[in-house]
Scaffold this active site. Structure first.
Site, mmCIF file in Angstrom:
data_model
loop_
_atom_site.group_PDB
_atom_site.id
_atom_site.type_symbol
_atom_site.label_atom_id
_atom_site.label_comp_id
_atom_site.label_asym_id
_atom_site.label_seq_id
_atom_site.Cartn_x
_atom_site.Cartn_y
_atom_site.Cartn_z
ATOM 1 C CG ASP A 116 -43.792 35.431 -127.567
ATOM 2 O OD1 ASP A 116 -43.979 34.822 -128.631
ATOM 3 O OD2 ASP A 116 -43.861 36.663 -127.469
ATOM 4 C CG ASN B 277 -44.885 47.954 -124.572
ATOM 5 O OD1 ASN B 277 -44.320 47.231 -125.393
ATOM 6 N ND2 ASN B 277 -45.580 47.471 -123.552
ATOM 7 C CD GLU C 58 -45.625 43.703 -122.109
ATOM 8 O OE1 GLU C 58 -45.121 44.646 -122.747
ATOM 9 O OE2 GLU C 58 -46.744 43.229 -122.376
ATOM 10 C CG HIS D 282 -43.650 43.931 -126.093
ATOM 11 N ND1 HIS D 282 -44.954 44.273 -125.823
ATOM 12 C CD2 HIS D 282 -43.721 43.129 -127.186
ATOM 13 C CE1 HIS D 282 -45.758 43.695 -126.696
ATOM 14 N NE2 HIS D 282 -45.031 43.003 -127.537
HETATM 15 C C1 GLP Z 1 -46.813 40.572 -129.630
HETATM 16 C C2 GLP Z 1 -45.712 39.493 -129.628
HETATM 17 C C3 GLP Z 1 -44.389 40.038 -130.101
HETATM 18 C C4 GLP Z 1 -44.650 40.912 -131.309
HETATM 19 C C5 GLP Z 1 -45.386 42.156 -130.891
HETATM 20 C C6 GLP Z 1 -45.834 43.017 -132.064
HETATM 21 O O1 GLP Z 1 -47.420 40.797 -128.411
HETATM 22 N N1 GLP Z 1 -45.512 38.804 -128.381
HETATM 23 O O2 GLP Z 1 -43.507 38.971 -130.388
HETATM 24 O O3 GLP Z 1 -43.432 41.318 -131.889
HETATM 25 O O4 GLP Z 1 -46.441 41.882 -130.017
HETATM 26 O O5 GLP Z 1 -46.921 42.452 -132.726
HETATM 27 P P1 GLP Z 1 -47.353 42.923 -134.178
HETATM 28 O O6 GLP Z 1 -46.321 42.408 -135.109
HETATM 29 O O7 GLP Z 1 -48.683 42.285 -134.416
HETATM 30 O O8 GLP Z 1 -47.419 44.397 -134.151
#
Ligand code: GLP
Length: 244
Positions: free
Chosen positions: A68, A137, A144, A139
């Protein structure tokens, strides 16, 4: 099938994950890695860099596609996922930058960019192993909670909870982009193997719901229950709400 492995802490989770990715690179030097951003995979990338520096890993034929990218952030913006990947991995190993791919957040023509990205993944022969984190959440990528699973790469309106979770990286919540390009759930499900990492107590609910609850687009990661080859590595806190 989902296999869940417990690591005692973030470091052990990162080493186990790096071992699995290393095995993939050794077994298939020209593999396609699906890569992820966020704080979770940073330790994994650090470990891969260490083994590269020791001469144990060769990225020269590896190809990569990232999950992404924020819409509207320049590559030079230190919060773009392009910047993140170069900082944490690409600039530290011998991967050919031409073989690395991140959605183009500056492409304003949504349909064009999403189609380009899907075709690109197909042209590479698909993803051999997709690394994933998980949002609070549930995702994955930037898919989402929703009323349906997105099939393909698409433009997402970020959930307030995601903006809130990610604002720590920006000067203020107002600066967090409201949209992002993300591989769809269908795109992720086409990866041959999935490696999902989770660390910390604030992921425990998401992990329990995703892997022990009903499969629903309200918990995007729950779709992975239908994938044939998923490895989850969680630290003790992230796995603390799983039914035992
Ligand atoms: C972000 C990314 C995801 C990631 C998630 C968790 O928004 N788009 O790919 O897995 O949130 O992030 P973190 O590893 O910092 O908790």
């Amino acid at each position: 099938m989902i296999k869940i492995y417990e690591a005692k802490d973030y470091q052990e989770m990162s080493r186990k994950a790096a071992n699995i990715l290393s095995a993939q690179i050794i077994l298939k030097p020209d593999c396609v890695l699906g890569l992820a951003t966020g704080s979770t995979p940073i330790g994994t990338y650090d470990q891969l860099v260490e083994w590269y520096e020791k001469g144990d890993l060769d990225f020269s034929k590896v190809k990569s596609v990232n999950l992404d990218e924020y819409k509207g952030l320049e590559k030079t913006n230190d919060q773009s996922y392009y910047y993140f990947m170069h900082k944490h991995l690409f600039d530290r190993v011998n991967i050919d930058p031409a073989n690395t791919n991140v959605p183009d957040g500056m492409e304003t023509d949504t349909e064009k960019e999403c189609q380009r990205y899907e075709e690109l993944i197909d042209s590479l022969g698909g993803v051999d192993i997709q690394l994933l984190g998980i949002g609070r959440n549930g995702h994955i990528g930037f898919n989402e909670p929703d009323s349906a699973f997105a099939q393909k790469t698409h433009c997402v309106n970020l959930a307030e909870s995601t903006i809130d979770a990610n604002k720590r990286f920006f000067a203020s919540a107002d600066e967090v982009p409201r949209q992002a390009y993300s591989m769809g759930i269908g795109t992720i499900m086409r990866a041959k193997k999935i490696l999902l990492l989770a660390s910390g107590e604030d992921k425990a609910d998401a992990v329990a719901k995703a892997f022990f609850g009903p499969v629903t687009p309200e918990v995007p990661a729950s779709i992975l229950q239908f994938h044939s080859d998923v490895v989850v590595i969680g630290d003790t806190l992230a796995l603390s709400k799983m039914p035992r």
